[in-house]
Structure formats: C-alpha cells, structure tokens
Design a protein around this motif. Sequence first.
Motif, PDB file in Angstrom:
ATOM      1  N   LEU A  93      39.840   4.936  40.097  1.00  0.00           N
ATOM      2  CA  LEU A  93      38.689   4.258  39.484  1.00  0.00           C
ATOM      3  C   LEU A  93      37.437   4.648  38.914  1.00  0.00           C
ATOM      4  CD1 LEU A  93      40.710   1.688  38.686  1.00  0.00           C
ATOM      5  CD2 LEU A  93      40.962   2.806  37.241  1.00  0.00           C
ATOM      6  N   ALA A  94      37.104   5.631  40.205  1.00  0.00           N
ATOM      7  CA  ALA A  94      35.732   5.846  40.214  1.00  0.00           C
ATOM      8  C   ALA A  94      35.252   6.029  39.213  1.00  0.00           C
ATOM      9  CB  ALA A  94      35.647   6.681  41.340  1.00  0.00           C
ATOM     10  N   TYR A  95      33.285   6.121  39.245  1.00  0.00           N
ATOM     11  CA  TYR A  95      33.369   6.194  38.197  1.00  0.00           C
ATOM     12  C   TYR A  95      32.475   7.789  37.425  1.00  0.00           C
ATOM     13  CZ  TYR A  95      31.717   1.675  35.909  1.00  0.00           C
ATOM     14  OH  TYR A  95      31.881  -0.366  36.418  1.00  0.00           O
ATOM     15  N   ALA A  96      32.683   8.574  36.480  1.00  0.00           N
ATOM     16  CA  ALA A  96      32.802   9.628  36.612  1.00  0.00           C
ATOM     17  C   ALA A  96      31.101  10.292  35.565  1.00  0.00           C
ATOM     18  CB  ALA A  96      33.915  10.395  36.011  1.00  0.00           C
ATOM     19  N   SER A  97      30.582  10.903  35.197  1.00  0.00           N
ATOM     20  CA  SER A  97      29.861  11.557  34.836  1.00  0.00           C
ATOM     21  C   SER A  97      29.954  11.956  33.690  1.00  0.00           C
ATOM     22  CB  SER A  97      29.019  12.817  35.681  1.00  0.00           C
ATOM     23  OG  SER A  97      30.162  14.091  35.340  1.00  0.00           O
ATOM     24  N   ASP A  98      30.863  12.001  32.554  1.00  0.00           N
ATOM     25  CA  ASP A  98      31.243  12.661  31.953  1.00  0.00           C
ATOM     26  C   ASP A  98      31.318  11.237  30.779  1.00  0.00           C
ATOM     27  OD1 ASP A  98      33.734  12.652  32.381  1.00  0.00           O
ATOM     28  OD2 ASP A  98      34.437  14.068  31.336  1.00  0.00           O
ATOM     29  N   VAL A  99      31.519  10.164  31.398  1.00  0.00           N
ATOM     30  CA  VAL A  99      32.281   8.926  30.666  1.00  0.00           C
ATOM     31  C   VAL A  99      30.625   8.261  30.657  1.00  0.00           C
ATOM     32  CG1 VAL A  99      33.279   7.216  30.273  1.00  0.00           C
ATOM     33  CG2 VAL A  99      34.289   8.543  31.717  1.00  0.00           C
TER      34      VAL A  99
ATOM     35  N   VAL B 214      43.337  -2.497  33.349  1.00  0.00           N
ATOM     36  CA  VAL B 214      42.040  -1.647  33.806  1.00  0.00           C
ATOM     37  C   VAL B 214      42.320   0.012  33.561  1.00  0.00           C
ATOM     38  CG1 VAL B 214      41.136  -2.853  35.480  1.00  0.00           C
ATOM     39  CG2 VAL B 214      42.351  -1.501  36.766  1.00  0.00           C
ATOM     40  N   THR B 215      43.606   0.562  33.460  1.00  0.00           N
ATOM     41  CA  THR B 215      43.735   2.322  33.194  1.00  0.00           C
ATOM     42  C   THR B 215      45.095   2.120  31.904  1.00  0.00           C
ATOM     43  OG1 THR B 215      45.873   2.158  34.466  1.00  0.00           O
ATOM     44  CG2 THR B 215      43.911   2.553  34.976  1.00  0.00           C
ATOM     45  N   SER B 216      44.637   3.320  31.172  1.00  0.00           N
ATOM     46  CA  SER B 216      46.124   3.507  29.976  1.00  0.00           C
ATOM     47  C   SER B 216      47.097   3.434  29.954  1.00  0.00           C
ATOM     48  CB  SER B 216      44.990   4.366  29.374  1.00  0.00           C
ATOM     49  OG  SER B 216      45.099   5.490  30.313  1.00  0.00           O
ATOM     50  N   ARG B 217      47.555   3.774  29.612  1.00  0.00           N
ATOM     51  CA  ARG B 217      49.580   4.704  30.217  1.00  0.00           C
ATOM     52  C   ARG B 217      49.141   5.560  31.276  1.00  0.00           C
ATOM     53  NH1 ARG B 217      52.938   4.395  24.679  1.00  0.00           N
ATOM     54  NH2 ARG B 217      51.287   2.439  24.962  1.00  0.00           N
ATOM     55  N   ASN B 218      48.461   6.421  30.360  1.00  0.00           N
ATOM     56  CA  ASN B 218      48.059   7.915  31.369  1.00  0.00           C
ATOM     57  C   ASN B 218      47.744   7.771  32.703  1.00  0.00           C
ATOM     58  OD1 ASN B 218      45.823   7.567  30.115  1.00  0.00           O
ATOM     59  ND2 ASN B 218      45.998   9.675  28.925  1.00  0.00           N
ATOM     60  N   GLY B 219      46.993   6.430  33.102  1.00  0.00           N
ATOM     61  CA  GLY B 219      46.484   6.124  34.351  1.00  0.00           C
ATOM     62  C   GLY B 219      44.944   6.592  34.326  1.00  0.00           C
ATOM     63  N   GLN B 220      44.501   6.595  33.549  1.00  0.00           N
ATOM     64  CA  GLN B 220      42.941   7.169  33.156  1.00  0.00           C
ATOM     65  C   GLN B 220      41.861   5.062  32.970  1.00  0.00           C
ATOM     66  OE1 GLN B 220      42.785   9.397  29.767  1.00  0.00           O
ATOM     67  NE2 GLN B 220      42.530  11.223  30.974  1.00  0.00           N
ATOM     68  N   ASN B 221      41.022   5.342  33.261  1.00  0.00           N
ATOM     69  CA  ASN B 221      39.890   3.956  33.025  1.00  0.00           C
ATOM     70  C   ASN B 221      38.835   3.774  31.746  1.00  0.00           C
ATOM     71  OD1 ASN B 221      38.510   6.086  34.061  1.00  0.00           O
ATOM     72  ND2 ASN B 221      37.700   4.230  35.389  1.00  0.00           N
ATOM     73  N   PHE B 222      39.416   5.303  31.365  1.00  0.00           N
ATOM     74  CA  PHE B 222      38.581   5.623  30.011  1.00  0.00           C
ATOM     75  C   PHE B 222      39.757   5.296  28.965  1.00  0.00           C
ATOM     76  CE2 PHE B 222      38.856   9.586  32.045  1.00  0.00           C
ATOM     77  CZ  PHE B 222      39.202  10.428  30.640  1.00  0.00           C
ATOM     78  N   TYR B 223      38.420   5.653  27.624  1.00  0.00           N
ATOM     79  CA  TYR B 223      39.493   6.269  26.351  1.00  0.00           C
ATOM     80  C   TYR B 223      38.610   7.203  25.318  1.00  0.00           C
ATOM     81  CZ  TYR B 223      36.226   2.900  24.028  1.00  0.00           C
ATOM     82  OH  TYR B 223      35.051   1.449  22.979  1.00  0.00           O
ATOM     83  N   VAL B 224      38.905   7.432  24.521  1.00  0.00           N
ATOM     84  CA  VAL B 224      37.988   8.716  23.964  1.00  0.00           C
ATOM     85  C   VAL B 224      36.900   7.796  22.002  1.00  0.00           C
ATOM     86  CG1 VAL B 224      37.404  11.065  22.821  1.00  0.00           C
ATOM     87  CG2 VAL B 224      38.841  11.045  24.874  1.00  0.00           C
ATOM     88  N   ASP B 225      36.780   7.977  22.266  1.00  0.00           N
ATOM     89  CA  ASP B 225      35.922   7.447  20.737  1.00  0.00           C
ATOM     90  C   ASP B 225      36.104   8.266  20.216  1.00  0.00           C
ATOM     91  OD1 ASP B 225      34.416   6.527  19.166  1.00  0.00           O
ATOM     92  OD2 ASP B 225      33.202   5.059  20.236  1.00  0.00           O
ATOM     93  N   LYS B 226      37.068   7.937  18.441  1.00  0.00           N
ATOM     94  CA  LYS B 226      37.496   8.424  18.250  1.00  0.00           C
ATOM     95  C   LYS B 226      35.775   8.838  16.752  1.00  0.00           C
ATOM     96  CE  LYS B 226      42.348   6.128  17.390  1.00  0.00           C
ATOM     97  NZ  LYS B 226      42.919   5.512  16.687  1.00  0.00           N
TER      98      LYS B 226
ATOM     99  N   GLY C 289      30.965  -7.284  46.301  1.00  0.00           N
ATOM    100  CA  GLY C 289      29.855  -5.783  47.246  1.00  0.00           C
ATOM    101  C   GLY C 289      30.869  -4.211  46.718  1.00  0.00           C
ATOM    102  N   LYS C 290      31.835  -4.028  46.749  1.00  0.00           N
ATOM    103  CA  LYS C 290      32.480  -2.491  46.675  1.00  0.00           C
ATOM    104  C   LYS C 290      33.118  -2.591  45.520  1.00  0.00           C
ATOM    105  CE  LYS C 290      34.241  -3.319  51.632  1.00  0.00           C
ATOM    106  NZ  LYS C 290      35.114  -2.823  51.872  1.00  0.00           N
ATOM    107  N   PRO C 291      33.367  -1.422  44.911  1.00  0.00           N
ATOM    108  CA  PRO C 291      33.570  -1.084  43.138  1.00  0.00           C
ATOM    109  C   PRO C 291      35.321  -1.043  43.184  1.00  0.00           C
ATOM    110  CG  PRO C 291      33.207   1.029  44.670  1.00  0.00           C
ATOM    111  CD  PRO C 291      32.525   0.039  44.878  1.00  0.00           C
ATOM    112  N   LEU C 292      35.521  -1.171  41.838  1.00  0.00           N
ATOM    113  CA  LEU C 292      37.563  -1.688  42.158  1.00  0.00           C
ATOM    114  C   LEU C 292      38.425  -0.510  42.790  1.00  0.00           C
ATOM    115  CD1 LEU C 292      39.361  -3.719  41.155  1.00  0.00           C
ATOM    116  CD2 LEU C 292      39.341  -2.449  38.312  1.00  0.00           C
ATOM    117  N   SER C 293      37.175   1.303  42.510  1.00  0.00           N
ATOM    118  CA  SER C 293      38.148   1.939  42.596  1.00  0.00           C
ATOM    119  C   SER C 293      38.215   1.994  44.249  1.00  0.00           C
ATOM    120  CB  SER C 293      37.752   2.966  42.460  1.00  0.00           C
ATOM    121  OG  SER C 293      36.431   3.728  42.888  1.00  0.00           O
ATOM    122  N   GLU C 294      36.986   1.063  46.065  1.00  0.00           N
ATOM    123  CA  GLU C 294      37.201   0.861  47.037  1.00  0.00           C
ATOM    124  C   GLU C 294      37.961  -0.297  47.017  1.00  0.00           C
ATOM    125  OE1 GLU C 294      33.410   1.227  48.599  1.00  0.00           O
ATOM    126  OE2 GLU C 294      32.551   3.459  46.999  1.00  0.00           O
ATOM    127  N   LEU C 295      38.335  -0.487  46.612  1.00  0.00           N
ATOM    128  CA  LEU C 295      39.284  -1.897  47.276  1.00  0.00           C
ATOM    129  C   LEU C 295      40.645  -1.715  47.618  1.00  0.00           C
ATOM    130  CD1 LEU C 295      38.604  -5.029  45.002  1.00  0.00           C
ATOM    131  CD2 LEU C 295      37.071  -4.195  46.590  1.00  0.00           C
TER     132      LEU C 295
END
Length: 230
Positions: free
Chosen positions: A7-13, A69-81, A104-110
């Motif tokens: 669930l870490a943030y990505a540069s292309d989202v 917080v994730t889709s069925r394939n484990g992604q925390n993002f979706y693609v805008d149609k 003080g921590k993002p969700l991915s680090e808990l």
Amino acid sequence: MSFLSNLAYASDVQEERDIVGGGFTVPESGVYDATIKYAYLSQAQSGAGAVNFEFDLGNGTTHRETMYVTSRNGQNFYVDKKDGSKKYLPAYLNADAIALFASGKPLSELKEQPKVINLYNFDQKKEVPTEVPMLTELLGKQVKLGLIKEKAFKQIKDASGNYVDTDEVRESATTNKVFSAKDGRTVNEVRAEQAEAEFITKWTEKWEGKVNDKTAKSSGTKSATSAATT
C-alpha cells in the motif's frame, strides 16, 4: 506478510485533491471527534483487503466502518475509465489519513498483532471472542472524521449475479474526509505546510446536517421501507 506492504504510494498514481464530494444510531452528517476503539485487517472472499474500524464519537455514539483499501487483485488504486490515469481508492486514502494522523506512519508501515475481540458470528448469531490482526498502534488515538449520512436502497444479487436495488431503504454514515484531531487540517494541507485549516470549513458548509439521498436516483423495486444500519 499482510497486504499492507503493497500500500505504499507510487509515482504513477495521481495524488488526492481536497474536493467537497457529494451505537445503531446513524450519525448526522458533520465533523466528529473520533477515538479509535479498534482497527483490524480482513480480506473478502473476492480478495479485496479491508481495515475494519470502530470509533467512539462521544455521547454514547459508536461508528463502525469497513474501508476496503485494496481491490480484489491487491491494488490500492483504480484506473479512471475517462482518461486512463491511476487514482487511489477513496477508502484507502481515508484509512491512510487515519493512520498518518493517529500514529505518524502511513498505513503501509503499520504492523498488525493478533488480538481477541468480540465480533458478531453469523453462524452462531451472536458476538463471540474472535482473534483478528489488530493495528494496535492506532488504538485509543484520535482523529476528526467528516461523516456523510446516506440513504440508499439495499442491494441484493439477482439470478445473474448482478447487484440490484430492493425496496428496502437503509441509512448509513460513511467517512468522506479525515482531519487532524490537533488542528483540523487535511493530509494535503499538512504536506503543503499550510498553517491554518481551511478545507474543514468548506466541507462543513457543504455537508453538515445534510443527507446524501441516493434513492432519488433509483426507484427501487417496490414502495420503500426504512431500516437503519451503521
């Protein structure tokens, strides 16, 4: 390892922007000082990952919410149609904001730890002690929740497996925005090093005391009967 590591943030989202969007007592729309009573992980049969929260809103009012917080394939993002861009799931952004303001921590680090709490068991039809992967760093911490009261027709699966509206109207409250318990700023305002909280005022003016009535856009199957849920 749980799904949090993905669930870490990505540069292309695309980053989120601050936009005013549209007990068993359903809270009215507004901003609430909320204390986290529990926050544990679960995974649906579809594979989607969720954080299950229970908040104490004061005055004997409790708010429970499952944030996927994730889709069925484990992604925390979706693609805008519309334009093909990647955008974070709204529930992920809210859960991540809760984690940031509470720990003080993002969700991915808990880190989760096994903890036994009483949860409703549908087979036994009562609450029973259940071990869950608890995000213990969040327990007892405070945030401000921007809750929107919604009214919508309950949905069920039809013979084809598609969800369709029934005639039953349900009311619920859903987290639309998360603010700092300390100063009311949003995550974006904190990141921008904005000194004063501004968006919380705009959000309150837009939503406080109002209902997002989704039944106006759908007729249901019969005359509606009301049922309140959390």
